[in-house]
Design an enzyme around this catalytic site. Structure first.
Site, PDB file in Angstrom:
ATOM      1  N   VAL A  33       1.162  -1.215  -0.501  1.00  0.00           N
ATOM      2  CA  VAL A  33       0.133   0.058   0.084  1.00  0.00           C
ATOM      3  C   VAL A  33       1.089   1.173   0.273  1.00  0.00           C
ATOM      4  O   VAL A  33       0.026   2.476  -0.113  1.00  0.00           O
ATOM      5  CB  VAL A  33      -0.859   0.336   1.047  1.00  0.00           C
ATOM      6  CG1 VAL A  33      -2.310   0.717   1.023  1.00  0.00           C
ATOM      7  CG2 VAL A  33      -1.244  -1.177   1.378  1.00  0.00           C
ATOM      8  N   THR A 111      -1.501  -1.271 -10.154  1.00  0.00           N
ATOM      9  CA  THR A 111      -2.438  -1.994  -9.875  1.00  0.00           C
ATOM     10  C   THR A 111      -2.205  -1.768  -8.546  1.00  0.00           C
ATOM     11  O   THR A 111      -1.688  -2.207  -7.649  1.00  0.00           O
ATOM     12  CB  THR A 111      -2.172  -3.675  -9.923  1.00  0.00           C
ATOM     13  OG1 THR A 111      -0.512  -3.816  -9.650  1.00  0.00           O
ATOM     14  CG2 THR A 111      -2.198  -3.571 -11.860  1.00  0.00           C
ATOM     15  N   GLY A 467     -21.489 -69.449 -22.562  1.00  0.00           N
ATOM     16  CA  GLY A 467     -21.752 -70.165 -21.535  1.00  0.00           C
ATOM     17  C   GLY A 467     -23.397 -71.054 -20.913  1.00  0.00           C
ATOM     18  O   GLY A 467     -23.720 -69.978 -20.931  1.00  0.00           O
ATOM     19  N   SER A 469     -26.386 -71.946 -18.994  1.00  0.00           N
ATOM     20  CA  SER A 469     -27.350 -70.820 -17.469  1.00  0.00           C
ATOM     21  C   SER A 469     -26.598 -71.170 -16.274  1.00  0.00           C
ATOM     22  O   SER A 469     -26.211 -72.139 -16.220  1.00  0.00           O
ATOM     23  CB  SER A 469     -28.372 -71.320 -17.639  1.00  0.00           C
ATOM     24  OG  SER A 469     -29.619 -70.156 -16.481  1.00  0.00           O
ATOM     25  N   SER A 541     -26.179 -68.447 -25.832  1.00  0.00           N
ATOM     26  CA  SER A 541     -26.069 -68.806 -27.262  1.00  0.00           C
ATOM     27  C   SER A 541     -25.112 -69.846 -27.630  1.00  0.00           C
ATOM     28  O   SER A 541     -23.933 -70.266 -27.792  1.00  0.00           O
ATOM     29  CB  SER A 541     -24.374 -67.811 -27.848  1.00  0.00           C
ATOM     30  OG  SER A 541     -23.562 -67.297 -27.207  1.00  0.00           O
TER      31      SER A 541
END
Lengths: 637, 368
Positions: A33, A111, A467, A469, A541
């Site tokens: 300041v 600034t 595979g 069930s 499958s």
């Protein structure tokens, strides 16, 4: 000084020619300041005779009313612009001041010093090439000094002048100056400044500001103005890669299509090969157009318009680069962020990110840490408050062209804008990309499987679990998908539950319908693989032919058949859904393994024996397989 | 080392770096391929010839370093910055306008706009807020320039002002300026729904302007909030506004008065003749000469109309704009006079001298 130049009165034409060659420097002054910033700037204006009589008269009047210098003119009053500041005697906003000498025109950003105005200092520093840090000789390096040096460094200022002010109060004692010089250099050694100059001065009396001080006869360095007139801030970045962020497309008529913007770095010539980021389109520079005639060559900081040899689609937000070193593009970054709003940062909230030429929605995904600007330490934090600085990860909703801020201060900077209020909330500097999409730049791509795959950074694949069930397909498939998700991969799982109830609702368990079921799943999986996803299909499958049919739909290497090999007795004994019992009781017809056959794969990519391996181990095994087969290293150079 | 030795060693260095032979350089420096050889052998030159050769050598050296094409002077940089700002507005804003006040700053701004968008015409119209009291010459100049540049020109006069027969004499300068300029400007901006307006204000003009952003946000009532400005970093400008709000954009913020004059001179920019001195009819009021531009100017019983060599440092309403006595009738002469003068530019304008912070108040109320 400009206004004392004999040439003005003698030969105004010669004077004007000489003035045309002036260069230009922007610098920032900062300090605590009462270090005397405003007085210093007032002194520069006063000593360069840039204060007019009427301004001086008004300052003299104000000095008596509110000045702090007794009978001396309070030069700070020249600079403190806003009424509130004049009343409170402090500087609360950035003020821009102008003065010039025969060599240079200067723009000064004055600034504020207070902690609560860090944002203003960052604002002033963002356009400055040099920072002048004031230090009160009596107090030496203060917290404020550290903070300001740090902000200057984070914003990328390379040249620092330490103005050791108020030397008159310590009788121009060389040991005071030396101690400050040593202390400052020590703490600033990691801040990345290219050069640091310490100058002993008295802004109040004018010592070493413009005129050399007789009282500091031990000091041999330049005066402040001497330094500012000669520091070279231009040549350092001229060799950087060429970048033209396209601001505006210039289309006066159908025969002209130009791309206007300010060259962010480097040099471009007619005939250069260019590439547009992020589209990856290529062409050659046809003309560099300006109203004063076409140029052969344009450099950093020039505002130009380019035309190209080819008609390619370029819009605002694109960056035109030379092919030898194009900009990067990405949608996830690490960045330094300076928060500038009273409303704190909310990680996860969507903001707008505004780069040099593009605005894109983005969010701060995670705050890594906050930086304590007093000792530069990293502090854990979840948010940033006003004036705080942190490091965060950032993700944008679309890839943007960019460079690291360290490499390029224009293409590496951004601001953060609130979507609702449009206020500027913060500013940021890109460090690096967290996920690169680099390779897209090298050639123009259609949006196809390869492009989508590259965008996702993965090779698409179809993991086909087959595979009995109850063999554990779904359990393992789910674990695999979770692991992939954790790794940031893009996946989708098709299983009996989400397919049978929707797309295949019309099918039953007859042999014909089972075949149709798998055919549809195969086609669906193909689309997902085409979309770039790691697709997981988990179906009993049972028939080899249908699984092979699915394999045929895909490219070699994309179909990964995983046989979850669980013997019937084991599966039946688990019977988690109670289906085996119902099948044995005749309640379910065509049940695989009971009254319908299961054709085990002959050469599956992976076999999992669930009697020997846990579901977790199986999932790890599969992810390792994918990794070993290059599914993950796409898009990384 | 003597001057000649230094000269010769620089010639050798340049020859090596640029690949030009010494005799080629000799021809360029002395118009004589043997000049350098003679000099090396102890030959004599006049001081004038040496000075000329030395300055040519400096030119050649900087060319060899590629500095000429690559060098940007302070005016080049200011120009580039202004062009960048204007292109941002054209890209970001839906309905921008350029405030055109016919003065030298507006002339520079207009020239920069032509450059920014060349070969397209600037993609926005011009707006002049007329007060009915501008110099006649300004109006003629305005209409001619708009036509030449090919831009649409909107002229707005506050109808309330017309109804009240507004003038600076009976109402005073403060009321006149507020009604005709500040209110008139707000009316015009609302009428056309402009979301951005370019203004030619400079930060060196006045203390509160030194703190204003280049992109300055205004709320629905066109007010400026000095203490709550958007941070403005790098050259990234946030021009986003909601409906009704707007941006005032100042592309020549970082220019000084001297920069403006130098640029006008360098670019041969047209400005109204009022800036140049010539014999004009004036009347002295409170120690200041005013132009008797038409018969609306009240002439008091003790006042006389005189013919004086005068010019104007700033242009506005003629009854509010003081003339200065001057012999400067060319642009360089004006610049010379300006550089040698010791009073600041705005002093001729009545609006600033009321109170220290009056411009700040006016700006908060919507004045440019």
């Amino acid at each position: 000084m400009a206004h004392l130049d004999d040439l003005i009165a003698k030969d105004i034409h010669a004077y004007l020619r000489a003035q045309e060659n002036k260069s230009y420097l922007r610098f920032i002054t900062c300090g605590s300041v009462d270090d005397g910033k405003s007085t210093l700037i007032g002194r520069l204006l006063y000593d360069s005779k840039l204060i007019y009589e009427d301004q001086l008269a008004s300052i003299e009047k104000d000095s008596k009313k509110s000045g702090t210098q007794g009978d001396k003119i309070d030069l700070a009053l020249l600079v403190d612009g806003l009424a509130a500041e004049r009343e409170q005697g402090i500087t609360i906003d950035v003020a821009y001041r102008f003065f010039s000498t025969d060599k240079r025109k200067f723009i000064v950003a004055d600034t504020p010093g207070h902690v609560q105005y860090t944002r203003n200092m960052a604002t002033g520093a963002s356009t400055a090439d040099v920072a002048v840090l004031l230090i009160d000789a009596r107090y030496g390096v203060q917290e404020q000094t550290r903070r300001h040096a740090f902000i200057a460094s984070i914003v990328g200022i390379k040249h620092v002048v330490v103005a050791v002010n108020k030397m008159d109060i310590v009788d121009f004692d060389q040991s005071v100056y030396n101690a400050i010089d040593v202390e400052f250099r020590e703490f600033a050694k990691d801040l990345g400044f290219l050069d640091i100059s310490c100058i002993p001065m008295s802004a109040l009396d004018g010592d070493n500001v413009i005129n050399r001080s007789e009282k500091a006869d031990w000091y041999n360095g330049p005066t402040l103005l001497g330094y500012l007139e000669t520091v070279d801030v231009d040549s350092a970045t001229m060799g950087n890669p060429f970048r033209l962020p396209v601001q505006w497309v210039n289309r006066p008529n159908l025969d002209f299509r130009g791309y206007s913007g300010t060259v962010a770095s480097g040099v471009v010539s007619v005939g250069d090969d260019i590439i547009v980021v992020p589209s990856g389109k290529r062409s050659k520079v046809k003309e560099i157009v300006t109203m004063d005639g076409n140029l052969e060559l344009a450099r950093e900081d020039m505002a130009i318009t380019l035309t190209l040899e080819d008609e390619i689609d370029i819009s605002r937000g694109d960056i035109i680069c030379k092919t030898d070193a194009p900009a990067e593009q990405a949608d996830q970054f690490q960045a330094h962020i300076i928060w500038m709003s009273e409303n704190r940062l909310f990680p996860g909230r969507q903001y707008l990110i505004k780069t040099a030429n593009k605005t894109v929605p983005a969010s701060i995904s995670k705050l890594k840490h906050r930086i304590d600007i007093n000792d530069f330490s990293e502090v854990a934090a979840n948010t940033l408050e006003l004036n705080e600085i942190g490091v965060a990860t950032l993700s944008t909703t679309a890839p943007i062209a960019f460079d690291s801020y360290n490499d390029n201060q224009t293409t590496g900077a951004f601001i953060i804008v609130d979507k609702q209020t449009n206020a500027t909330m913060g500013a940021g500097m890109l460090d690096f990309a967290l996920r690169r999409a680099k390779n897209v730049v090298w050639q123009e791509l259609d949006v196809n499987k390869a492009a989508r795959s590259s965008q996702k950074g993965q090779k698409p694949a179809l993991l086909w679990f087959t595979g009995l069930s109850g063999s554990g397909k779904s359990t393992i498939a789910n674990l695999v998908e979770k692991r992939l998700m954790d790794m940031g991969r893009h996946t989708y799982t098709l299983d009996g539950d989400n397919v049978r109830h929707g797309m295949n609702r019309d099918l039953n368990f007859s042999k014909a319908d089972r075949v149709e079921n798998i055919r549809r799943i195969g086609e669906m999986s193909k689309l997902m693989v085409d979309a770039g996803l790691i697709t997981i299909a988990s179906f009993i499958s049972p028939y080899r032919a249908e699984r092979d049919m699915a394999r045929e739909l895909l490219e070699a290497g994309e179909f990964i058949e995983i046989h979850v090999n669980t013997p019937l007795e084991v599966a039946e004994s688990r019977d988690v859904k109670g289906l085996y019992a119902r099948a044995r009781a005749g309640e379910i017809k065509n049940f695989t393994g009971i009254d319908s056959e299961y054709q085990a794969p002959e050469n599956p990519e992976i076999v999992i024996d669930t009697t020997k391996m846990s579901a977790e181990a199986a999932a790890d095994f599969i992810v390792d397989y994918l990794s070993d087969n290059g599914v993950f290293n796409v898009g990384e150079a | 080392m003597s001057l000649i030795d230094t000269f010769l060693s620089r010639v050798d260095a340049l020859s090596e770096r640029s690949g030009q032979s010494v005799s080629t350089l000799s021809r360029k420096l002395f118009n004589d391929g043997k000049g350098i050889t003679r000099l090396r052998q102890g030959g004599q030159m006049t001081i004038k010839t040496m000075d000329a050769a030395m300055s040519k050598l400096e030119d050649l050296e900087s060319k060899a370093e590629g500095k000429d094409a690559m060098r940007m002077t302070h005016l080049d940089r200011l120009e580039a910055e202004s062009i960048h700002i204007m292109r941002e507005v054209a890209s970001q804003c839906e309905n921008p306008v350029m405030l055109y006040s016919v003065g030298k700053d507006s002339s520079v701004m207009l020239h920069l706009a032509e450059k920014a968008f060349y070969p397209s015409p600037p993609p926005f119209p011009l707006l002049h807020v007329d007060t009915m009291w501008k110099f006649k010459e300004m109006i003629e100049f305005r209409d001619r320039r708009a036509k030449e540049v090919g831009m649409e020109l909107h002229v707005h006069i506050n109808p309330d002002g017309i109804a009240q027969d507004m003038n600076p004499f009976t109402y005073g300068s403060a009321v006149h300026t507020d009604v005709m300029k500040t209110q008139g400007l707000k009316q015009a901006l609302d009428k056309y729904g402009f979301d951005a307006a370019f203004g030619g204000a400079r930060r060196d003009e006045e203390k509160s302007r030194a703190k204003e952003r280049i992109f300055s946000f205004r709320n629905e009532s066109h007010r400026w909030d000095a203490k709550n400005q958007r941070p403005e970093l790098w050259d990234i400008y946030n021009a986003r506004v909601h409906k009704g709000e707007s941006m005032r954009v100042f592309p020549i913020s970082n220019w000084t008065e001297l920069d403006i004059w130098q640029y006008i001179e360098r670019e041969k920019i047209q400005i109204p003749d009022l800036y140049l001195s010539k014999k004009r009819p004036v009347v002295k009021k409170d120690g200041v000469y005013f132009l008797v531009d038409d018969d609306r100017m009240p002439i008091g019983p003790d006042e006389v109309i005189e013919e004086k060599m005068v010019r104007f440092r700033t242009l506005g309403c003629y009854p509010l704009t003081g003339a200065v006595e001057s012999e400067a009738d060319t642009l360089p002469d004006v610049i010379q006079e300006m550089l040698l003068t010791t009073t600041s530019e705005r002093q001729g304008r009545v609006i600033d001298s009321d109170a220290g912070a009056s411009m700040e108040q006016k700006k908060e109320e919507g004045y440019f």
